[in-house]
Scaffold this motif. Structure first.
Motif, short mmCIF file in Angstrom:
data_model
loop_
_atom_site.label_atom_id
_atom_site.label_comp_id
_atom_site.label_asym_id
_atom_site.label_seq_id
_atom_site.Cartn_x
_atom_site.Cartn_y
_atom_site.Cartn_z
N VAL A 256 -55.37 29.61 35.05
CA VAL A 256 -55.13 29.13 36.26
C VAL A 256 -55.09 29.96 37.64
CG1 VAL A 256 -52.88 29.13 37.31
CG2 VAL A 256 -52.99 28.04 34.93
N ARG A 257 -55.10 30.93 37.81
CA ARG A 257 -55.90 32.37 38.67
C ARG A 257 -56.88 31.87 38.78
NH1 ARG A 257 -53.47 36.95 40.71
NH2 ARG A 257 -51.61 37.51 37.86
N ASP A 258 -57.84 31.71 37.76
CA ASP A 258 -59.29 32.03 38.56
C ASP A 258 -59.24 30.09 38.97
OD1 ASP A 258 -59.77 34.06 37.01
OD2 ASP A 258 -60.15 32.93 35.41
N LEU A 259 -58.37 28.86 38.82
CA LEU A 259 -59.02 27.97 39.31
C LEU A 259 -58.20 28.10 40.30
CD1 LEU A 259 -57.55 26.04 35.83
CD2 LEU A 259 -59.96 25.45 37.00
N ASN A 260 -56.92 28.53 40.47
CA ASN A 260 -57.00 29.10 42.40
C ASN A 260 -57.56 29.86 43.46
OD1 ASN A 260 -54.07 27.78 42.58
ND2 ASN A 260 -53.04 28.82 41.57
N ARG A 261 -58.09 30.85 42.78
CA ARG A 261 -58.99 31.36 43.53
C ARG A 261 -60.51 30.30 43.49
NH1 ARG A 261 -59.35 36.00 39.52
NH2 ARG A 261 -57.86 36.90 39.64
N GLU A 262 -60.57 29.74 42.87
CA GLU A 262 -61.99 29.29 43.27
C GLU A 262 -61.79 27.38 43.47
OE1 GLU A 262 -64.00 28.08 38.85
OE2 GLU A 262 -63.71 29.92 38.23
N THR B 63 -44.81 16.00 34.71
CA THR B 63 -45.31 14.33 35.81
C THR B 63 -45.43 15.02 36.68
OG1 THR B 63 -43.26 13.17 34.37
CG2 THR B 63 -42.67 12.85 36.51
N HIS B 64 -44.58 15.83 37.55
CA HIS B 64 -45.17 16.24 38.50
C HIS B 64 -47.12 16.64 39.10
CE1 HIS B 64 -43.79 18.80 42.56
NE2 HIS B 64 -44.87 19.48 41.75
N GLY B 65 -47.23 16.50 38.66
CA GLY B 65 -48.91 16.84 38.33
C GLY B 65 -49.28 15.92 38.53
N LEU B 66 -48.57 14.85 37.88
CA LEU B 66 -49.41 12.99 37.82
C LEU B 66 -49.18 12.77 38.89
CD1 LEU B 66 -51.33 11.09 36.37
CD2 LEU B 66 -49.57 10.64 34.80
N LEU B 67 -47.86 12.86 39.45
CA LEU B 67 -47.70 11.73 40.97
C LEU B 67 -48.77 12.68 41.92
CD1 LEU B 67 -43.96 11.90 40.92
CD2 LEU B 67 -45.56 10.29 40.90
N ASP C 294 -55.45 33.71 45.39
CA ASP C 294 -55.13 34.75 44.02
C ASP C 294 -53.52 35.22 43.32
OD1 ASP C 294 -55.38 36.56 42.15
OD2 ASP C 294 -56.31 38.43 44.14
N SER C 295 -52.96 33.65 42.64
CA SER C 295 -51.61 33.71 42.06
C SER C 295 -51.80 32.65 41.19
CB SER C 295 -51.24 33.33 43.14
OG SER C 295 -51.15 32.37 43.80
N VAL C 296 -50.86 32.65 40.66
CA VAL C 296 -51.07 32.10 39.17
C VAL C 296 -49.22 31.59 40.13
CG1 VAL C 296 -50.13 31.56 36.88
CG2 VAL C 296 -51.21 33.38 37.41
N THR C 297 -50.11 29.63 39.48
CA THR C 297 -48.86 28.45 39.88
C THR C 297 -48.38 27.72 38.45
OG1 THR C 297 -51.05 27.61 40.38
CG2 THR C 297 -48.95 28.33 42.59
N ASP C 298 -47.88 27.64 38.41
CA ASP C 298 -47.28 26.59 37.15
C ASP C 298 -48.03 25.34 36.94
OD1 ASP C 298 -46.05 25.01 39.42
OD2 ASP C 298 -43.83 25.07 38.89
N VAL C 299 -48.60 24.34 37.91
CA VAL C 299 -49.23 23.21 37.88
C VAL C 299 -50.25 23.36 38.73
CG1 VAL C 299 -47.24 22.33 38.80
CG2 VAL C 299 -49.04 20.91 37.19
N LEU C 300 -50.82 22.82 38.33
CA LEU C 300 -52.51 22.39 39.24
C LEU C 300 -53.00 21.61 39.25
CD1 LEU C 300 -54.96 25.41 39.15
CD2 LEU C 300 -53.28 25.07 41.30
N SER C 301 -53.16 20.23 40.06
CA SER C 301 -53.64 18.77 40.24
C SER C 301 -54.80 19.08 41.29
CB SER C 301 -52.29 18.13 40.86
OG SER C 301 -51.61 18.26 40.07
N ARG D 232 -45.75 30.25 32.03
CA ARG D 232 -45.19 30.26 33.17
C ARG D 232 -43.87 29.18 33.33
NH1 ARG D 232 -44.81 30.65 39.21
NH2 ARG D 232 -46.04 33.00 38.50
N ALA D 233 -44.80 28.10 32.19
CA ALA D 233 -43.97 27.14 32.04
C ALA D 233 -42.54 27.11 31.02
CB ALA D 233 -44.27 25.75 30.86
N ILE D 234 -42.77 28.05 30.41
CA ILE D 234 -41.69 28.87 29.33
C ILE D 234 -40.90 29.47 30.06
CG2 ILE D 234 -41.20 30.38 27.11
CD1 ILE D 234 -44.05 29.53 25.89
N ARG D 235 -41.47 30.41 30.89
CA ARG D 235 -40.98 31.41 31.79
C ARG D 235 -39.85 30.97 32.41
NH1 ARG D 235 -44.42 34.23 33.03
NH2 ARG D 235 -45.00 33.83 35.12
#
Length: 467
Positions: A44-50, A120-124, A55-62, A99-102
């Motif tokens: 997730v961090r790599d996807l956010n950077r690219e 659901t959030h990501g698909l919206l 440079d952070s971790v988020t719970d969901v990326l769309s 992140r989802a477990i936490r």
């Protein structure tokens, strides 16, 4: 196509959530390509950077691939269709598993609930929702609440309770005959339900001459619709052939859709037909079509007449042309399908070959352009159909009964046959996705509708209609 990966024991939940969102917005999941993955924090961090310079971790990326306007219509995104799957490429969703477990632990609810919410959030987001402004945020949050409720997932449910609540429907498949008097809209209905043109449509009654299978596939069913000629008293060998096809269709199906035209009275012929089909032991669903052209009072009077027939499985008023109330038709059809495996591969929509589809497309354009000048004495014979990756070459004859009809089809300076050919070519290129070179001729065959050998040459094969 849905590509759900790395969810392991939660894969059933992920699929349930995705399909629930699509169902809420009346989107057929086979019309889209979506990727949903459960990934590590580092991924997730790599996807956010690219992609976002964060440079952070988020719970969901769309990551939407196309700007979607609701209600979703596949035909609006022809340039975004994956040629391998036939679905519109709408995007990708990535969820951090850690992140989802936490977040589930911090919120005091199950991991299953958290994953369903994040999907659901990501698909919206993929479907165009956002939470930048307060108004947009409130709108999106309300959609999330509604969809989670529809999914049947609440905060107080544990993982096992949620997973056990997800019912995997038994797969159903079967044959449904679409019957009715001429001009009731049978072909239009099948084309709408299948999502592809499999039967020609024209204002002329009795334009359908062969049984045509239109196949609709979804997650839990395969419905094979059998289109038939309109019920009428045959006046020649072609007419008798058409009525034999109705009898054969009825013998082979699991249930019947009987269409009636709301613009006309539901008369004693309709009542006798419906009662006869019920007497054969078939489940019969009566469809009242073209309700957009009459008053509610007229529809009500027809429904009242139908209610007097014992044994009707369901009655559904619709407008096939405008797509009104077709979801209700599908719901009733699925109720009468037997449990069973798919009969055809899920990537085809008709059992007819391209020769047949080409001839029917040409015949449709002839009927539409000629209006009342030539009633029904028109057939089409394909002399050559040669397909390559870049071009399809078709050589076809329009067959008429009278010499005087030949001039009408040719038109002044050949304008009419050119118009018929152009319109047919455009439709065939849409169907095949390939450039089409179409050559049309006109041939006179006197009284061909009473000539059994000629009927077979034109594709009306009696062996297809065993009683």
């Amino acid at each position: 196509m849905l590509d759900i990966f790395n969810f392991s024991e939660y894969e059933k939940l992920a699929r349930h959530a995705v399909l629930g969102v699509f169902s809420h917005f009346k989107i057929n999941h086979r019309d889209v390509d979506l990727e949903v993955g459960l990934v590590t924090d580092e991924e997730v961090r790599d996807l956010n950077r690219e992609n976002r310079d964060i440079d952070s971790v988020t719970d969901v990326l769309s990551f939407p691939s196309v700007n979607i306007t609701l209600p979703f219509n596949k035909s609006d995104y022809e340039q975004d269709i994956n040629p391998e799957t036939g679905g519109v490429i709408i995007g990708s969703i990535y969820i951090s598993k850690a992140r989802a477990i936490r977040q589930a632990e911090e919120s005091g609810h199950s991991i299953s609930r958290e994953l369903a919410f994040l999907i659901t959030h990501g698909l919206l987001h993929i479907l165009g929702f956002d939470h930048i402004s307060d108004t947009d945020r409130e709108k999106m949050e309300e959609k999330q609440r509604v969809i989670m409720k529809e999914l049947g997932i609440t905060r107080d449910m544990g993982d096992s309770e949620i997973m056990n609540s997800i019912k995997e429907e038994e797969f159903r498949s079967g044959f449904i005959a679409v019957l009715g008097r001429p001009n009731a809209g049978k072909s239009t209905l099948i084309n709408k339900l299948v999502g592809q043109k499999v039967a020609i449509t024209s204002w002329k009654p009795q334009t359908t001459r062969n049984k045509i299978l239109g196949i609709r596939n979804d997650e839990n069913s395969q419905i094979i619709f059998v289109d038939t000629p309109g019920l009428h008293a045959p006046k020649n060998e072609l007419g008798r052939f058409m009525m034999r096809s109705v009898t054969a269709a009825l013998n082979e199906v699991d249930a019947v859709l009987y269409l009636t035209n709301a613009e006309k009275e539901f008369n004693h012929h309709d009542k006798e037909n419906v009662a006869r089909y019920i007497d054969t032991g078939k489940q019969v669903i009566v469809i009242v079509n073209k309700i957009d052209r009459v008053t509610p009072a007229k529809v009500g009077s027809i429904l009242q007449e139908i209610s007097k027939i014992n044994g009707v499985s369901a009655v559904v008023p619709i407008s096939a042309l405008k797509g009104k109330n077709l979801d209700a038709v599908m719901l009733e059809v699925k109720k009468v399908l037997p449990v069973g495996e798919a009969i055809f591969p899920d990537d085809i929509y008709t059992d007819r070959g391209m020769n047949f589809i080409a001839s029917e497309t040409i015949r449709e354009k002839a009927l539409r352009n000629l209006n009342e000048e030539i009633p029904y004495g028109v057939a089409v014979k394909i002399n050559k159909y040669v397909a390559s990756e870049e071009l399809i070459e078709i050589d076809a004859e329009i067959v008429v009964q009278k010499a005087s009809h030949k001039g009408i089809i040719l038109g002044k300076n050949g304008e009419m046959i050119k118009k018929i050919g152009t319109e047919a070519r455009i439709d065939l290129e849409k169907i095949t996705g390939t450039k089409v070179f179409l050559t049309l001729w006109v041939r006179v065959e006197k009284d061909w509708r009473n000539d059994g050998r000629m009927l077979e040459k034109l594709g009306y094969n009696k062996d297809d209609y065993r009683n």
